[in-house]
Motif scaffolding. Structure first.
Motif, PDB file in Angstrom:
ATOM      1  N   TYR A 184      35.662  30.564  52.371  1.00  0.00           N
ATOM      2  CA  TYR A 184      36.166  31.745  51.426  1.00  0.00           C
ATOM      3  C   TYR A 184      36.145  31.258  50.043  1.00  0.00           C
ATOM      4  CZ  TYR A 184      39.842  34.741  49.718  1.00  0.00           C
ATOM      5  OH  TYR A 184      40.713  35.556  48.892  1.00  0.00           O
ATOM      6  N   GLU A 185      36.668  30.327  49.574  1.00  0.00           N
ATOM      7  CA  GLU A 185      36.369  29.914  48.144  1.00  0.00           C
ATOM      8  C   GLU A 185      34.903  30.090  47.940  1.00  0.00           C
ATOM      9  OE1 GLU A 185      36.692  26.190  45.293  1.00  0.00           O
ATOM     10  OE2 GLU A 185      38.075  26.410  46.952  1.00  0.00           O
ATOM     11  N   ARG A 186      34.039  29.634  48.532  1.00  0.00           N
ATOM     12  CA  ARG A 186      32.559  29.798  48.378  1.00  0.00           C
ATOM     13  C   ARG A 186      32.019  31.128  47.999  1.00  0.00           C
ATOM     14  NH1 ARG A 186      28.609  30.054  52.352  1.00  0.00           N
ATOM     15  NH2 ARG A 186      26.306  29.636  51.381  1.00  0.00           N
ATOM     16  N   VAL A 187      32.527  32.020  49.158  1.00  0.00           N
ATOM     17  CA  VAL A 187      32.245  33.275  48.873  1.00  0.00           C
ATOM     18  C   VAL A 187      32.884  34.274  47.869  1.00  0.00           C
ATOM     19  CG1 VAL A 187      32.489  35.667  50.208  1.00  0.00           C
ATOM     20  CG2 VAL A 187      32.160  33.606  51.646  1.00  0.00           C
ATOM     21  N   ARG A 188      34.080  33.773  47.572  1.00  0.00           N
ATOM     22  CA  ARG A 188      34.514  34.333  46.514  1.00  0.00           C
ATOM     23  C   ARG A 188      33.836  34.012  45.025  1.00  0.00           C
ATOM     24  NH1 ARG A 188      40.450  34.840  46.413  1.00  0.00           N
ATOM     25  NH2 ARG A 188      40.319  34.913  44.122  1.00  0.00           N
ATOM     26  N   ARG A 189      33.494  32.664  44.976  1.00  0.00           N
ATOM     27  CA  ARG A 189      32.797  32.419  43.626  1.00  0.00           C
ATOM     28  C   ARG A 189      31.323  33.012  43.854  1.00  0.00           C
ATOM     29  NH1 ARG A 189      34.983  28.038  41.229  1.00  0.00           N
ATOM     30  NH2 ARG A 189      36.266  26.831  42.402  1.00  0.00           N
ATOM     31  N   ARG A 190      30.628  33.011  44.902  1.00  0.00           N
ATOM     32  CA  ARG A 190      29.202  33.542  44.979  1.00  0.00           C
ATOM     33  C   ARG A 190      29.288  35.148  44.675  1.00  0.00           C
ATOM     34  NH1 ARG A 190      27.531  34.031  50.732  1.00  0.00           N
ATOM     35  NH2 ARG A 190      28.414  35.673  50.603  1.00  0.00           N
ATOM     36  N   GLU A 191      30.226  35.939  45.056  1.00  0.00           N
ATOM     37  CA  GLU A 191      30.402  37.480  44.934  1.00  0.00           C
ATOM     38  C   GLU A 191      31.284  37.638  43.730  1.00  0.00           C
ATOM     39  OE1 GLU A 191      28.866  39.379  46.840  1.00  0.00           O
ATOM     40  OE2 GLU A 191      28.204  37.865  48.392  1.00  0.00           O
ATOM     41  N   GLY A 192      31.924  36.834  43.067  1.00  0.00           N
ATOM     42  CA  GLY A 192      32.554  36.975  41.885  1.00  0.00           C
ATOM     43  C   GLY A 192      33.811  37.853  42.228  1.00  0.00           C
ATOM     44  N   TRP A 193      34.085  37.992  43.359  1.00  0.00           N
ATOM     45  CA  TRP A 193      35.511  38.947  43.685  1.00  0.00           C
ATOM     46  C   TRP A 193      36.762  38.131  43.383  1.00  0.00           C
ATOM     47  CZ3 TRP A 193      33.187  39.434  49.122  1.00  0.00           C
ATOM     48  CH2 TRP A 193      32.203  40.509  49.305  1.00  0.00           C
ATOM     49  N   LEU A 194      37.777  38.951  42.498  1.00  0.00           N
ATOM     50  CA  LEU A 194      38.718  38.476  41.938  1.00  0.00           C
ATOM     51  C   LEU A 194      38.656  36.993  41.392  1.00  0.00           C
ATOM     52  CD1 LEU A 194      41.206  39.236  45.209  1.00  0.00           C
ATOM     53  CD2 LEU A 194      40.609  40.574  42.898  1.00  0.00           C
ATOM     54  N   MET A 195      37.754  36.958  40.417  1.00  0.00           N
ATOM     55  CA  MET A 195      37.249  35.690  39.606  1.00  0.00           C
ATOM     56  C   MET A 195      37.407  36.164  38.208  1.00  0.00           C
ATOM     57  SD  MET A 195      36.787  33.495  41.754  1.00  0.00           S
ATOM     58  CE  MET A 195      36.193  32.089  41.023  1.00  0.00           C
ATOM     59  N   GLU A 196      37.798  35.075  37.406  1.00  0.00           N
ATOM     60  CA  GLU A 196      37.702  35.163  35.988  1.00  0.00           C
ATOM     61  C   GLU A 196      36.858  33.965  35.618  1.00  0.00           C
ATOM     62  OE1 GLU A 196      41.992  37.142  34.499  1.00  0.00           O
ATOM     63  OE2 GLU A 196      41.814  35.020  34.528  1.00  0.00           O
ATOM     64  N   HIS A 197      35.538  34.145  35.298  1.00  0.00           N
ATOM     65  CA  HIS A 197      34.729  33.116  35.027  1.00  0.00           C
ATOM     66  C   HIS A 197      34.644  32.257  36.555  1.00  0.00           C
ATOM     67  CE1 HIS A 197      34.566  34.432  30.944  1.00  0.00           C
ATOM     68  NE2 HIS A 197      35.774  34.320  30.779  1.00  0.00           N
ATOM     69  N   ASP A 198      35.081  31.033  36.252  1.00  0.00           N
ATOM     70  CA  ASP A 198      34.867  30.277  37.569  1.00  0.00           C
ATOM     71  C   ASP A 198      36.245  29.868  38.122  1.00  0.00           C
ATOM     72  OD1 ASP A 198      33.230  28.713  39.248  1.00  0.00           O
ATOM     73  OD2 ASP A 198      33.950  26.820  38.345  1.00  0.00           O
ATOM     74  N   ALA A 199      36.961  30.807  37.832  1.00  0.00           N
ATOM     75  CA  ALA A 199      38.672  30.365  38.079  1.00  0.00           C
ATOM     76  C   ALA A 199      39.158  31.833  38.876  1.00  0.00           C
ATOM     77  CB  ALA A 199      39.545  29.994  37.188  1.00  0.00           C
ATOM     78  N   PRO A 200      39.893  31.410  40.140  1.00  0.00           N
ATOM     79  CA  PRO A 200      40.388  32.588  40.788  1.00  0.00           C
ATOM     80  C   PRO A 200      41.479  33.328  40.054  1.00  0.00           C
ATOM     81  CG  PRO A 200      41.323  30.647  41.718  1.00  0.00           C
ATOM     82  CD  PRO A 200      40.347  30.223  40.523  1.00  0.00           C
TER      83      PRO A 200
END
Length: 508
Positions: free
Chosen positions: A133-149
């Motif tokens: 899940y973390e990998r998908v969020r980082r890849r897609e940029g969903w609910l991310m601020e730069h590299d942090a959730p």
């Protein structure tokens, strides 16, 4: 690029535009999809309605093939192509009978099979859902601020565990968006009635009005309604249960997602947009995104990654010979107690435990329950009593309107029954009546007391929890997450009486 001169084979779970690249389509209606085992009547209606609505939407581009078996539609066909089907059985048939069939990569999920396989292969056997899940969020940029959730953590689940509001009988939300049945549904209902009268099929459950989206337009309407009306309350109360509010704030989107008429990226995008516009709180949005881009995506890929062996050689956790509840003493491949008749017929008429009867009534009436009723009522009950995990997986697949071959193995064998040795979940999802009392309104009107483990009013979940731990201790004693409950069990002065009581208890 695909060859649009070839005819595209359309199979269950592929009824939306995501599986359409233009060109002629062969939509296969094989009656074996509904006759292999008894399925819920509402499930049969939904899946057949989705198929026939797809045929109508395609118009002249569709060839509607009605056969008894899928192989009858494949043998002798030429110049077919198919998006890889969503079950091992269908994939095997396509490859065996469709000798001239071109197989395209699967669709309908956030992560491709090749991408997941490459990632999992490099994980040394440790590919937890949270990491995926973390990998998908980082890849897609969903609910991310730069590299942090956004919000400081990838999971905000701790904020989404509220019990139901005290004294409430419902959450007070408007009814969910319901589709309007049409002439396709009339035809489907008439055909199912006729098949049943003729003895061609056997259904369980009631014929509910159609409450789930089966077309892309309906799925879009259901998604928009959920985001506008229910998403805000989804997070806080996603684990709560109320007797008189069967939908709570849940989305009811698992059916259109699994039918292939709703793209999971569209669902995630709508929720993220609601947060970004200030229309929905972060914890609710994150919880919804995690269900789709995390758990749903992960379970799909586990189905393929774990392969045919998964589920073929499992045993109920701490299984012993069937007790009185088995009635017929049946056992099967999973080494546990066979499912009792009142589960298979969805007959809760004699069941005294309110939480269990409400859950079974919900399955009978709608073919749907939300995840806590599935996991912590039905699954918890089955785990405590050593039901056969293979039979249980088939049952969940057949009686739930969103049940598919790929959904249930990891959910039931792995998460719910912990029968895979910890491949999917790090501990069994077992709990006593106090958990149910905290998260539902059931216990106040029940003849059993969730605080008692001995006596005529002892809660079968509370007593069953300790009897389960006693039975399963040899398999659990090395699990660090079970150290404390096992320690508590060993210190119980009345453990022997509790175990004997539950061995003799007949339910219902």
């Amino acid at each position: 690029m695909t060859d649009t001169t070839r005819r595209r084979l359309v199979l269950p779970g592929q009824y939306g535009p995501l599986f359409d690249d233009g060109g002629p389509m062969v939509v296969v209606e094989a009656r074996e999809f509904f006759t292999a085992r008894p399925v819920h009547r509402t499930k049969a209606h939904l899946w057949l309605s989705a198929l026939r609505h797809r045929v109508r939407a395609l118009g002249d581009r569709a060839e509607h093939v009605r056969v008894d078996r899928l192989r009858d539609a494949l043998v002798g066909q030429h110049d077919l192509e198919v998006v890889d089907p969503p079950s091992r059985v269908l994939r095997g048939q396509v490859r065996h009978w469709g000798h001239d069939t071109t197989v395209l990569p699967s669709r309908g999920f956030v992560t491709s099979e090749d991408d997941f396989a490459a990632w999992a292969a490099g994980r040394g056997g440790r590919f937890l859902m949270e990491t995926h899940y973390e990998r998908v969020r980082r890849r897609e940029g969903w609910l991310m601020e730069h590299d942090a959730p956004v919000g400081g953590a990838f999971s905000l689940d701790a904020q989404n565990r509220q019990p139901p509001p005290r004294g409430a009988t419902t959450l007070g939300l408007p009814d969910p968006w319901w589709p309007t049945e049409d002439e396709v549904d009339d035809e489907v209902r008439a055909d199912l009635d006729r098949w049943e009268r003729d003895g061609l099929v056997h259904f369980v459950g009631r014929d509910d009005r159609r409450r789930f989206a089966v077309t892309p337009d309906e799925a879009r309407a259901a998604l928009e309604d959920f985001v506008a009306v229910r998403l805000g309350d989804f997070g806080p109360y996603e684990d709560a249960v109320l007797t008189n509010d069967w939908t709570m704030a849940h989305s009811l989107l698992s059916v259109p997602l699994n039918l292939g008429v709703l793209d999971p990226r569209d669902a995630v995008g709508a929720a993220v947009a609601a947060y970004e516009s200030g229309a929905a709180p972060l914890a609710s949005v994150e919880g919804f995104v995690r269900q789709i881009a995390g758990w749903r995506d992960y379970v799909w890929h586990l189905y393929w990654w774990l392969g045919d062996e998964y589920g073929a050689d499992v045993e109920a956790l701490g299984a012993r010979h069937p007790g009185p509840e088995a009635h017929d003493g049946s056992r099967s491949a999973g080494g546990g107690t066979g499912l009792p008749a009142w589960w298979r017929t969805l007959d809760a008429g004699d069941v005294e435990a309110v939480c269990l009867s409400v859950a079974l009534d919900g399955v009978r009436d709608h073919g749907w329950l939300h995840h806590i009723q599935r996991l912590m009522v039905l699954g918890n009950w089955a785990l405590q009593r050593g039901y056969d995990p293979v039979q249980l997986t088939e049952w969940f697949t057949d009686v739930f309107v969103d049940g598919t071959d790929w959904v249930m193995p990891a959910n039931i064998i792995g998460m719910s029954q912990h029968a895979d040795g910890g491949v999917v979940a790090t501990k069994p999802y077992a709990a006593g009546g106090r958990y149910i009392d905290r998260m539902t309104d059931h216990c106040g009107g029940c003849r059993f007391d969730p605080t008692k483990r001995l006596g005529p009013d002892a809660c079968p979940f509370t007593a069953g929890y300790w009897a389960f731990l006693e039975r399963a201790e040899p398999a659990l004693r090395r699990n660090p997450r079970m150290h404390r409950p096992l320690q508590q069990m060993r210190a119980m002065p009345d453990l022997e009486q509790v175990v004997a009581q539950e061995a003799a208890r007949r339910m219902p």
